[in-house]
Design a protein around this motif. Structure first.
Motif, PDB file in Angstrom:
ATOM      1  N   PHE A 101       0.890  -1.292   0.056  1.00 60.24           N
ATOM      2  CA  PHE A 101      -0.053  -0.096  -0.102  1.00 60.24           C
ATOM      3  C   PHE A 101       0.826   1.203   0.103  1.00 60.24           C
ATOM      4  O   PHE A 101       2.193   1.244   0.258  1.00 60.24           O
ATOM      5  N   GLY A 102       0.292   2.429  -0.049  1.00 56.84           N
ATOM      6  CA  GLY A 102       0.956   3.646  -0.206  1.00 56.84           C
ATOM      7  C   GLY A 102       0.205   4.482  -1.423  1.00 56.84           C
ATOM      8  O   GLY A 102       1.286   5.429  -1.964  1.00 56.84           O
ATOM      9  N   THR A 103      -0.580   4.361  -1.664  1.00 56.06           N
ATOM     10  CA  THR A 103      -1.300   5.173  -2.617  1.00 56.06           C
ATOM     11  C   THR A 103      -1.478   6.479  -2.091  1.00 56.06           C
ATOM     12  O   THR A 103      -1.537   7.014  -0.845  1.00 56.06           O
ATOM     13  N   PRO A 104      -1.831   7.651  -3.050  1.00 55.00           N
ATOM     14  CA  PRO A 104      -1.654   9.149  -2.370  1.00 55.00           C
ATOM     15  C   PRO A 104      -2.888   9.121  -1.432  1.00 55.00           C
ATOM     16  O   PRO A 104      -2.852  10.004  -0.499  1.00 55.00           O
ATOM     17  N   ASP A 105      -3.991   8.504  -1.404  1.00 55.50           N
ATOM     18  CA  ASP A 105      -5.192   8.574  -0.680  1.00 55.50           C
ATOM     19  C   ASP A 105      -4.925   7.984   0.681  1.00 55.50           C
ATOM     20  O   ASP A 105      -5.199   8.495   1.911  1.00 55.50           O
ATOM     21  N   GLU A 106      -4.067   6.969   0.566  1.00 51.14           N
ATOM     22  CA  GLU A 106      -3.642   6.307   1.915  1.00 51.14           C
ATOM     23  C   GLU A 106      -2.602   7.182   2.703  1.00 51.14           C
ATOM     24  O   GLU A 106      -2.804   7.153   3.843  1.00 51.14           O
ATOM     25  N   VAL A 107      -1.795   7.644   1.947  1.00 52.85           N
ATOM     26  CA  VAL A 107      -0.692   8.600   2.561  1.00 52.85           C
ATOM     27  C   VAL A 107      -1.413   9.739   3.312  1.00 52.85           C
ATOM     28  O   VAL A 107      -1.073  10.438   4.113  1.00 52.85           O
ATOM     29  N   GLU A 108      -2.312  10.309   2.452  1.00 48.10           N
ATOM     30  CA  GLU A 108      -3.043  11.495   2.858  1.00 48.10           C
ATOM     31  C   GLU A 108      -3.729  11.145   4.220  1.00 48.10           C
ATOM     32  O   GLU A 108      -3.992  11.889   5.359  1.00 48.10           O
ATOM     33  N   VAL A 109      -4.359   9.867   4.346  1.00 48.49           N
ATOM     34  CA  VAL A 109      -5.153   9.524   5.611  1.00 48.49           C
ATOM     35  C   VAL A 109      -4.213   9.316   6.729  1.00 48.49           C
ATOM     36  O   VAL A 109      -4.192   9.922   7.841  1.00 48.49           O
ATOM     37  N   LEU A 110      -2.827   8.770   6.450  1.00 49.83           N
ATOM     38  CA  LEU A 110      -1.770   8.722   7.311  1.00 49.83           C
ATOM     39  C   LEU A 110      -1.336   9.945   7.901  1.00 49.83           C
ATOM     40  O   LEU A 110      -1.186  10.257   9.226  1.00 49.83           O
ATOM     41  N   GLU A 111      -0.921  10.802   6.993  1.00 45.99           N
ATOM     42  CA  GLU A 111      -0.726  12.254   7.325  1.00 45.99           C
ATOM     43  C   GLU A 111      -1.859  12.862   8.242  1.00 45.99           C
ATOM     44  O   GLU A 111      -1.522  13.551   9.041  1.00 45.99           O
ATOM     45  N   ALA A 112      -3.009  12.745   8.014  1.00 44.80           N
ATOM     46  CA  ALA A 112      -4.126  13.346   8.838  1.00 44.80           C
ATOM     47  C   ALA A 112      -4.211  12.923  10.200  1.00 44.80           C
ATOM     48  O   ALA A 112      -4.384  13.541  11.166  1.00 44.80           O
ATOM     49  N   ILE A 113      -4.167  11.564  10.122  1.00 49.51           N
ATOM     50  CA  ILE A 113      -3.823  10.686  11.701  1.00 49.51           C
ATOM     51  C   ILE A 113      -2.864  11.387  12.515  1.00 49.51           C
ATOM     52  O   ILE A 113      -2.629  11.521  13.603  1.00 49.51           O
ATOM     53  N   ALA A 114      -1.653  11.450  11.507  1.00 39.95           N
ATOM     54  CA  ALA A 114      -0.258  11.911  12.311  1.00 39.95           C
ATOM     55  C   ALA A 114      -0.467  13.352  12.688  1.00 39.95           C
ATOM     56  O   ALA A 114       0.029  13.645  13.910  1.00 39.95           O
ATOM     57  N   ASP A 115      -1.218  14.140  11.746  1.00 32.12           N
ATOM     58  CA  ASP A 115      -1.338  15.631  12.439  1.00 32.12           C
ATOM     59  C   ASP A 115      -2.019  15.802  13.701  1.00 32.12           C
ATOM     60  O   ASP A 115      -2.093  16.491  14.449  1.00 32.12           O
TER      61      ASP A 115
END
Length: 350
Positions: A31-45
């Motif tokens: 995994f590592g699609t742009p959508d998945e990365v965006e979700v992970l970054e939102a969780i990190a924020d």
């Protein structure tokens, strides 16, 4: 940490205080699609915000605690300043009143001495006249009988003597009041502790009354280098405390014992003043904090002296001494009065 999965992603977490962490995501697939990365970054924020808020909350709590401590110290300082200012104003007013009383009473006392001599001379002349002219003319004889000259001749010297004793007593009280109320100078000076205590007892004579027995056991003390006015305030407060304590005693003698002595210590010689009473005891839970700022003297019924924390500050901080309390007093434990208490003031001889 050990990464066992074949697919994972790490997203940096940056908190407000610049501490860098990582959010790890694991999966059994690639995994590592742009959508998945965006979700992970939102969780990190969101995680970074939560951590920052938690840290900020802790800082606020620490700052609030520090602020409370500062406010408590400010309140104590304010109370001391108010008390100090109040005592200074009272001392100044009392000194002015004592000065105004002192001048006329000295005038009266001085004139009574001369008046006593003059009246003695006049009475002596009258006696001589009666010896030389035992048979006065009728008009004088009638006046002598009307005035009762014999009674006046005996009573007048006694009245003058009583006036002299009373005027001298007022002079002593005024002198004690002036010594007690005058503000201390910026520098210390030598003073006699025994004399200071006697002056206080003289001023408190009305409160002591006849039913309170004051036992004095004085040692011959050298003058001590101190702030006399402030020490007098401490001794006065401790004696007032003892008076209030013994007044609660019924059907038993009310006794206040004041002792002064000199003791030798590792660091030199000390004057010790003990003010004890046979009244009610001070509970152990109060004894442990009796000199603390958090234990105001208002907890003692009818106490009208300085706060004991102020007394402690004067003795310990200003004079390098010690102020302790013992209750019950050992010799009084088996007495009918409850055991009493003893305050001990220890002052270095400089």
């Amino acid at each position: 940490m050990e990464l066992t999965n074949s697919h994972y992603a790490a997203v940096p977490v940056l908190t407000q205080n610049h501490r860098l962490g990582y959010l790890f995501a694991f999966a059994n697939r690639r995994f590592g699609t742009p959508d998945e990365v965006e979700v992970l970054e939102a969780i990190a924020d969101s995680l970074a915000i939560a951590i920052s808020q938690s840290q900020l909350h802790g800082q606020i709590q620490e700052e609030l605690k520090l602020l409370e401590e500062v406010l408590a110290k400010l309140r104590i300082t304010e109370e001391h300043l108010v008390q100090s200012e109040k005592m200074t104003i009272i001392g100044q007013l009392t000194a002015e009143v004592a000065q105004k009383i002192n001048n006329p009473i000295n005038f009266i006392y001085g004139r009574l001495i001369h008046l006593n001599d003059y009246i003695k001379d006049l009475l002596s002349i009258i006696r001589l006249y009666r010896e030389q002219y035992p048979e006065p003319v009728p008009r004088i004889a009638k006046k002598i009988e009307t005035c009762d000259l014999d009674f006046i001749s005996q009573e007048l010297p006694q009245i003058l003597n009583f006036l002299k004793i009373g005027a001298d007593g007022i002079r002593q009280i005024v002198l004690a009041l002036r010594k007690f109320s005058l503000p201390d100078e910026a520098n210390k000076e030598h003073a006699n502790v025994n004399e200071s205590i006697d002056n206080i007892l003289l001023l408190l004579a009305q409160r002591l009354e006849q039913k309170i027995l004051v036992v004095k056991e004085y040692h011959n003390l050298p003058p001590i280098f101190c702030y006399p006015g402030q020490l007098s305030q401490v001794f006065a407060s401790l004696i007032i405390n003892a008076i209030d304590a013994v007044k609660s005693i019924e059907n038993s003698a009310q006794i206040i014992t004041i002792k002064t002595d000199i003791v030798e210590g590792y660091t030199g010689r000390f004057i010790v003043v003990s003010i004890a009473h046979n009244g009610s005891i001070i509970p152990p839970e109060i004894q442990q904090k009796i000199f603390d700022h958090s234990c105001p003297t208002k907890s003692f019924k009818n106490f009208t002296g300085l706060d004991l924390s102020v007394c402690y500050k004067i003795i310990v901080e200003l004079h390098g001494g010690r102020l302790t309390v013992e209750s019950p007093v050992q010799p009084q434990i088996k007495s009918k009065t409850g055991g009493g208490a003893e305050f001990r003031v220890k002052l270095p001889i400089v």
